[in-house]
Design an enzyme around this catalytic site. Structure first.
Site: not given
Length: 299
Positions: A97, A99, A101-102, A153, A177, A216
């Site tokens: 996705h 975001h 941090d990905h 998400h 996520d 995570h």
């Protein structure tokens, strides 16, 4: 040269050397939350690469061809170090996705390693070359990758199911996520119905022994909430005890399996009467909505 030397050693010795290398690599990164780890399956190797505060990146290597894909490469230099050690040929980026941090490492990785195919289900993903949808299929060498559209998400979230045509081969799903060990992601851009569909219809339909590699290291927190929801569930207590031992040694809690998640993950058990009773709801969708709201405020 190093990769050729390591790969020429007997399997047990090469595994030990590779494991030690990854642990040293990770220890040298400030703020690392876990040692790296790796799993050698029949048709593929999967390297677990910790990143940031609690993220995981995954390097998937097809044993037959040494072609490789990386899932959510937020720390590109660490990814390329791992690729070099493996002697693999990195061709593919699988982004779950958009975001940061990905997907935040995509542009840098493509600059450092030109020619990569970058897959994802959302145009907000950096360096995207190929947008995928539900049941889009692609290959990593001889490995088959099926894209599973799991919005909630984020509205463009994709999970990646990896398998082969061979009988009794290992399977793995990279869930970003959407599905965590013992939990699920927040409903930032979707609804309880969408998460129910993702977890209880799409992912639950995968083979029970499919390995689950999530985005995570949230397992202990998730299991504490699961125990709050289902205090008499012995599977939760067993998994928590196992996870505590792993985390005391800075080892990842991933992977679990789809079958395991059905035993202790409350978000995959929203049709179980005891969980509906805890939520005070009459339907699985209402129960999903209630326990996610409860989890958002759980301490």
């Amino acid at each position: 040269m190093l990769a050729r030397f390591v790969n020429s050693l007997p399997t047990g010795i090469s595994q030990q050397i590779t494991r030690l290398y990854f642990q040293v690599l990770v220890r040298n990164q400030r703020g690392t939350h876990s040692h790296s780890d790796f799993y050698k399956f029949k048709n593929m190797d999967i390297k677990i690469l910790p990143a940031l505060q609690d993220n995981y990146m995954y390097l998937i290597v097809d044993k037959a061809t040494q072609e490789a894909a990386i899932v959510d490469p937020v720390e590109p230099k660490n990814v390329l170090d791992a690729v070099t050690l493996c002697g693999a040929k990195l061709t593919t980026v699988l982004t779950t996705h958009h975001h940061w941090d990905h997907a935040g490492g995509n542009e840098e990785l493509v600059k450092l390693h030109p020619g990569l195919k970058v897959y994802g289900g959302d145009t907000r993903i950096g360096a995207l070359t190929d947008k995928v949808m539900h049941n889009t299929e692609l290959n990593i060498g001889k490995l088959k990758v099926q894209c599973l559209f799991t919005p909630c998400h984020t509205s463009g979230h994709i999970c990646y199911y990896v398998s082969t045509d061979e009988e009794n081969s290992d399977t793995a799903v990279f869930t970003g996520d959407t599905l965590f060990l013992g939990g699920c992601g927040r409903f930032f851009e979707g609804s309880a119905l969408q998460m129910y569909t993702a977890l209880c219809t799409i992912l639950s339909a995968l083979p029970e022994d499919t390995k689950v590699f999530c985005g995570h290291e949230y397992t202990l927190q998730n299991l504490r909430f699961a125990q709050h929801v289902e205090p008499s569930n012995e599977q939760i207590a067993k998994k928590m005890e196992w996870t505590v031992k792993r985390r005391q040694n800075n080892l990842p809690s991933v992977p679990s399996t789809i079958g395991e998640e059905k035993l202790y993950n409350p978000f995959m058990r929203v049709e179980v009467p005891s969980i509906m009773k805890h939520a005070g709801q009459n339907t699985a969708i209402e129960t999903m909505h209630f326990i996610r709201q409860e989890k958002d405020n759980f301490k």
